[in-house]
Design a protein around this motif. Sequence first.
Motif, PDB file in Angstrom:
ATOM      1  N   PRO A   5      37.257 -11.550 -36.248  1.00  0.00           N
ATOM      2  CA  PRO A   5      36.113 -12.189 -36.768  1.00  0.00           C
ATOM      3  C   PRO A   5      35.321 -11.716 -38.026  1.00  0.00           C
ATOM      4  O   PRO A   5      35.611 -10.648 -38.256  1.00  0.00           O
ATOM      5  N   THR A   6      34.490 -12.611 -38.543  1.00  0.00           N
ATOM      6  CA  THR A   6      33.794 -12.101 -39.746  1.00  0.00           C
ATOM      7  C   THR A   6      32.679 -11.011 -39.374  1.00  0.00           C
ATOM      8  O   THR A   6      31.621 -11.282 -38.788  1.00  0.00           O
ATOM      9  N   THR A   7      32.999  -9.871 -39.959  1.00  0.00           N
ATOM     10  CA  THR A   7      31.896  -8.820 -39.871  1.00  0.00           C
ATOM     11  C   THR A   7      31.999  -8.083 -41.076  1.00  0.00           C
ATOM     12  O   THR A   7      32.716  -8.399 -42.168  1.00  0.00           O
ATOM     13  N   ASN A   8      31.643  -6.684 -41.229  1.00  0.00           N
ATOM     14  CA  ASN A   8      32.077  -6.120 -42.431  1.00  0.00           C
ATOM     15  C   ASN A   8      33.261  -5.815 -42.374  1.00  0.00           C
ATOM     16  O   ASN A   8      34.091  -5.403 -41.374  1.00  0.00           O
ATOM     17  N   THR A   9      33.750  -5.351 -43.730  1.00  0.00           N
ATOM     18  CA  THR A   9      35.180  -5.185 -44.070  1.00  0.00           C
ATOM     19  C   THR A   9      35.624  -3.968 -43.198  1.00  0.00           C
ATOM     20  O   THR A   9      36.715  -3.869 -42.568  1.00  0.00           O
ATOM     21  N   ARG A  10      34.804  -2.990 -43.205  1.00  0.00           N
ATOM     22  CA  ARG A  10      35.391  -1.624 -42.345  1.00  0.00           C
ATOM     23  C   ARG A  10      35.506  -2.005 -40.973  1.00  0.00           C
ATOM     24  O   ARG A  10      36.442  -1.552 -40.457  1.00  0.00           O
ATOM     25  N   ASP A  11      34.566  -2.612 -40.357  1.00  0.00           N
ATOM     26  CA  ASP A  11      34.670  -3.040 -38.895  1.00  0.00           C
ATOM     27  C   ASP A  11      35.885  -4.179 -38.729  1.00  0.00           C
ATOM     28  O   ASP A  11      36.530  -3.785 -37.513  1.00  0.00           O
ATOM     29  N   ARG A  12      36.195  -4.951 -39.368  1.00  0.00           N
ATOM     30  CA  ARG A  12      37.185  -5.984 -39.353  1.00  0.00           C
ATOM     31  C   ARG A  12      38.526  -5.094 -39.476  1.00  0.00           C
ATOM     32  O   ARG A  12      39.449  -5.509 -38.638  1.00  0.00           O
ATOM     33  N   MET A  13      38.872  -4.017 -40.261  1.00  0.00           N
ATOM     34  CA  MET A  13      40.025  -3.203 -40.490  1.00  0.00           C
ATOM     35  C   MET A  13      40.329  -2.503 -39.146  1.00  0.00           C
ATOM     36  O   MET A  13      41.173  -2.427 -38.679  1.00  0.00           O
ATOM     37  N   LEU A  14      39.222  -1.564 -38.463  1.00  0.00           N
ATOM     38  CA  LEU A  14      39.221  -1.309 -37.212  1.00  0.00           C
ATOM     39  C   LEU A  14      39.747  -1.924 -36.187  1.00  0.00           C
ATOM     40  O   LEU A  14      40.523  -1.660 -35.435  1.00  0.00           O
ATOM     41  N   LEU A  35      45.637  -5.122 -43.174  1.00  0.00           N
ATOM     42  CA  LEU A  35      44.728  -5.893 -44.391  1.00  0.00           C
ATOM     43  C   LEU A  35      44.733  -7.415 -44.096  1.00  0.00           C
ATOM     44  O   LEU A  35      43.971  -8.186 -44.041  1.00  0.00           O
ATOM     45  N   THR A  36      46.195  -7.862 -43.690  1.00  0.00           N
ATOM     46  CA  THR A  36      46.199  -9.286 -43.444  1.00  0.00           C
ATOM     47  C   THR A  36      45.515  -9.757 -42.350  1.00  0.00           C
ATOM     48  O   THR A  36      44.628 -10.853 -42.171  1.00  0.00           O
ATOM     49  N   ALA A  37      45.410  -9.011 -41.267  1.00  0.00           N
ATOM     50  CA  ALA A  37      44.855  -9.343 -40.064  1.00  0.00           C
ATOM     51  C   ALA A  37      43.457  -9.362 -40.229  1.00  0.00           C
ATOM     52  O   ALA A  37      42.519 -10.156 -39.456  1.00  0.00           O
ATOM     53  N   ALA A  38      42.867  -8.451 -40.968  1.00  0.00           N
ATOM     54  CA  ALA A  38      41.246  -8.265 -41.162  1.00  0.00           C
ATOM     55  C   ALA A  38      40.957  -9.051 -42.287  1.00  0.00           C
ATOM     56  O   ALA A  38      39.615  -9.390 -42.435  1.00  0.00           O
ATOM     57  N   ASP A  39      41.855 -10.121 -42.949  1.00  0.00           N
ATOM     58  CA  ASP A  39      41.515 -10.875 -43.799  1.00  0.00           C
ATOM     59  C   ASP A  39      40.784 -10.073 -45.175  1.00  0.00           C
ATOM     60  O   ASP A  39      40.016 -10.474 -45.636  1.00  0.00           O
ATOM     61  N   VAL A  40      41.667  -8.950 -45.536  1.00  0.00           N
ATOM     62  CA  VAL A  40      41.068  -8.030 -46.633  1.00  0.00           C
ATOM     63  C   VAL A  40      42.190  -8.126 -47.696  1.00  0.00           C
ATOM     64  O   VAL A  40      43.393  -8.049 -47.417  1.00  0.00           O
TER      65      VAL A  40
END
Length: 222
Positions: A5-14, A35-40
């Motif tokens: 889900p859309t959160t900050n980049t760091r949290d999305r990667m974790l 990175l792909t799963a976190a949409d980074v």
Amino acid sequence: MDKAPTTNTRDRMLLAARRLISARGVDGVAVRDILTAADVKNGGAVHYYFGAKNDMIRELLDMGARKIDARRIRMLDECAASGQTLDLPRLARILIESSIGVSKSAKGEDSFIRFSLRVQETHPALYEEAVGNRWDIGLRRIVGHIRSALPGVRPQLVDQRVMLALELIGSTLAKREARLVDGIGDERWGRPQLLRALEQAVVGILIASEGPAPRSSDAANA
């Protein structure tokens, strides 16, 4: 697997790392998968925020272990403050309930127990480095209460039974997570009565009869 889900980049990667590793294991997940799963889009984001994949894993383990320990301490303190007896069923309940919902999703559960077990089973040195004995104050207090509740049982045997109980709790809750979050496994793993049955099983392990001493020939072959 759904995008984080859309959160900050760091949290999305974790979040992405925890979910992917819980499903595939440490060695089955590359940085690019995270990175792909976190949409980074930035290929250097893991290095920028964490240093390396293993540093992400250490942080996730530390966060979860710290949360479980804090919950156990709080539950024990609440029981003491309210005068509740810390008998074996209540202690078993604390061990179980402190490990539920450590990581959350829209479905109410997520993947921390599965993630933790994956790392522990395949990369024990990494797990020990991340967790070690840093977040076990609550567990040590629980073991002390269990020993008090079993005065006739040798401390070493109590410790062994607690170890077996924790293994049962971990494996059962991991199957529960898989069923509730991803629909994997028998539907019975997701039923509400599972937790009550698990509590009873943990108590059964703790109060099991010690049995006769092993024969010398059995001990030699053990």
